[in-house]
Write a protein that holds these residues in place. Structure first.
Motif, PDB file in Angstrom:
ATOM      1  N   THR A   1      83.729  58.635  41.278  1.00  0.00           N
ATOM      2  CA  THR A   1      83.069  57.442  41.736  1.00  0.00           C
ATOM      3  C   THR A   1      82.278  57.419  42.960  1.00  0.00           C
ATOM      4  N   ASP A   2      82.016  58.436  43.517  1.00  0.00           N
ATOM      5  CA  ASP A   2      81.167  58.485  44.699  1.00  0.00           C
ATOM      6  C   ASP A   2      79.769  58.698  44.369  1.00  0.00           C
ATOM      7  N   ASP A   3      79.159  57.513  44.682  1.00  0.00           N
ATOM      8  CA  ASP A   3      77.595  57.466  44.473  1.00  0.00           C
ATOM      9  C   ASP A   3      76.687  58.332  45.215  1.00  0.00           C
ATOM     10  N   SER A   4      77.440  58.847  46.157  1.00  0.00           N
ATOM     11  CA  SER A   4      76.611  59.953  47.049  1.00  0.00           C
ATOM     12  C   SER A   4      76.703  61.191  46.804  1.00  0.00           C
ATOM     13  N   ALA A   5      77.633  61.627  46.019  1.00  0.00           N
ATOM     14  CA  ALA A   5      77.778  62.824  45.515  1.00  0.00           C
ATOM     15  C   ALA A   5      76.836  63.767  45.041  1.00  0.00           C
ATOM     16  N   PRO A   6      76.133  63.125  44.017  1.00  0.00           N
ATOM     17  CA  PRO A   6      75.319  64.010  43.160  1.00  0.00           C
ATOM     18  C   PRO A   6      74.104  64.214  44.374  1.00  0.00           C
ATOM     19  N   GLY A   7      73.449  63.321  45.128  1.00  0.00           N
ATOM     20  CA  GLY A   7      72.613  63.664  46.002  1.00  0.00           C
ATOM     21  C   GLY A   7      72.976  64.461  46.988  1.00  0.00           C
ATOM     22  N   LEU A   8      74.087  64.427  47.459  1.00  0.00           N
ATOM     23  CA  LEU A   8      74.594  65.622  48.513  1.00  0.00           C
ATOM     24  C   LEU A   8      74.751  66.958  47.766  1.00  0.00           C
ATOM     25  N   VAL A   9      75.137  67.190  46.727  1.00  0.00           N
ATOM     26  CA  VAL A   9      75.319  68.387  46.044  1.00  0.00           C
ATOM     27  C   VAL A   9      73.855  69.029  45.907  1.00  0.00           C
ATOM     28  N   SER A  10      72.825  68.169  45.563  1.00  0.00           N
ATOM     29  CA  SER A  10      71.502  68.745  45.373  1.00  0.00           C
ATOM     30  C   SER A  10      70.786  69.044  46.602  1.00  0.00           C
ATOM     31  N   ARG A  11      71.122  68.171  47.626  1.00  0.00           N
ATOM     32  CA  ARG A  11      70.673  68.474  49.038  1.00  0.00           C
ATOM     33  C   ARG A  11      71.071  69.975  49.541  1.00  0.00           C
ATOM     34  N   ALA A  12      72.497  70.035  49.303  1.00  0.00           N
ATOM     35  CA  ALA A  12      73.048  71.177  49.831  1.00  0.00           C
ATOM     36  C   ALA A  12      72.855  72.424  49.080  1.00  0.00           C
ATOM     37  N   VAL A  13      72.540  72.418  47.892  1.00  0.00           N
ATOM     38  CA  VAL A  13      71.923  73.483  46.920  1.00  0.00           C
ATOM     39  C   VAL A  13      70.816  73.810  47.378  1.00  0.00           C
TER      40      VAL A  13
END
Length: 409
Positions: free
Chosen positions: A389-401
């Protein structure tokens, strides 16, 4: 000489960890804690053929070093050379019936294209050996005038006995050094040398070969090791943080370069850590230009392989390991890239804060990229199985990778 364009490195919340990395000279790990600006020198290509997987693996390793440092909020001063005049380059030009300058320019341009496609961060200073000659000549003169070098039939040799620390980069036996010297461009059997291991600093002009004005040295061209020393000292000074390259550069190149610099300056060591990437093989042999068993980055790109998948294939092996390139390695990377892109394409997902810290810990621990990939795999699997339910998670993963692994999702 210009490098290639830099891809943007996303800023992540928090701060990364100091890098613990294997130092060839001591045989153990050292913790690197540079000042506000971290300094790194990585030996570049001899541009007589395109970028193969061995090259790509090496530059990928030192790209990770930069990314770890950037995540600690440091600046990075990165220098890389191009050995744009050397025997292999001249021999290839003669074989193919082309001008050696044109060959070097063509292959350097292709290397830049490959590095751009793979999202390798560029050096601030990208210096060709030819353009460095005006700075090389006075260093050779200094070594000669101080007694650290001598003339032999017009050529100038460095005396390894002039550096009391000679041998402390590789820690190889004299017997192994002689073997590797003969195998990797040295001439240990040449009569008249004070020590069979003494490397050439300045080669007197040979008929049919390029040469430059060497002032009191006479016309000629520089030896391999002094080129990198001149460039590194000019742009980084002594005691920089990392001297990097493939493991085949431990001796003679990095050993000799360190001794040149130490004899010139009276300071020790040249670098705080000597870091070396493993060799990539194909069909049971080290991948190398001389053997011709090469898988080229440019050829894979022409065949439609996503450069991000090539990068993931490289990251799936620890940088210090020797490993084999296979079709399966690439296929696994293509499939992993697909899973990761599917996972970050959703509008929300499981929290990624812990994942960012896992990536930081893995990479700070001697650049353990395989562990970092497994961590992202776990997040992607959880995303596929349960979502979140974390709507920031996919973007954070993408930025971290992107920021830490250099892979664009």
């Amino acid at each position: 000489m210009h490098a290639w364009p830099a891809s943007e490195v996303p800023a992540l919340p928090g701060k990364g960890r100091d890098l613990r990395i294997h130092d060839t000279a001591t045989g153990g790990r050292v913790t690197l804690a540079p000042g506000p600006v971290a300094r790194i020198y990585v030996c570049g290509i001899t541009p007589y053929d395109a970028t193969h997987m061995g090259h790509a693996a090496t530059y990928n390793a030192f790209d990770l070093v930069q990314r770890v440092w950037l995540d600690t909020k440091r600046q990075v001063h990165y220098v890389q050379n191009v050995t744009d005049v050397d025997d292999p380059l001249l021999e290839r030009a003669i074989r193919d019936g082309i001008d050696w300058v044109g060959l070097a320019e063509r292959e350097t341009a292709l290397f830049r294209e490959d590095m751009t496609a793979l999202r390798m961060l560029p050096p601030q200073h990208y210096i060709g050996a030819v353009e460095a000659i005006p700075g090389i000549v006075p260093l050779v003169e200094q070594l000669r005038d101080s007694g650290a070098a001598y003339e032999l039939e017009g050529d100038i040799y460095f005396s390894v006995d002039a550096d009391p620390h000679f041998g402390q980069v590789s820690n190889y036996t004299t017997e192994l050094m002689r073997h590797l010297s003969a195998e990797r461009g040295g001439d240990p059997e040449r009569p008249g040398k004070k020590n069979p291991l003494d490397p050439m600093l300045w080669m007197a002009a040979r008929e049919g070969e390029p040469s430059w004005d060497g002032a009191s040295l006479g016309a000629g061209r520089p030896g391999w090791h002094i080129e990198c020393v001149a460039i590194a000292l000019d742009h980084l000074g002594m005691g920089f943080d990392v001297q990097g390259g493939g493991s085949d550069l431990i001796f003679p190149h990095h050993e000799m370069g360190a001794s040149h610099a130490q004899a010139l300056t009276g300071e020790f060591p040249m670098a705080k850590a000597y870091v070396h990437a493993g060799m990539v093989g194909l069909d049971g042999e080290k991948m190398s230009k001389s053997r011709g068993n090469l898988v080229f980055v440019s050829r894979l790109r022409r065949d439609g392989v996503d450069p991000a998948a090539i990068r993931l294939a490289l990251l799936s092996h620890h940088y210090r390991a020797d490993w084999e390139w296979t079709d399966q390695v690439l296929q696994d990377a293509v499939e992993r890239l697909g899973r990761w892109r599917a996972a970050v394409s959703r509008p929300d997902g499981p929290s990624a804060d812990a994942l960012v810290e896992e990536l930081r810990e893995a990479l700070s621990d001697d650049l353990d990229a395989p562990a970092a990939l497994v961590a992202v795999d776990r997040w992607a699997a959880l995303q596929e199985a349960e979502g979140g339910t974390d709507d920031s998670a996919p973007g954070l993963v993408s930025r971290a990778v992107d920021a830490l692994l250099g892979v664009a999702l």
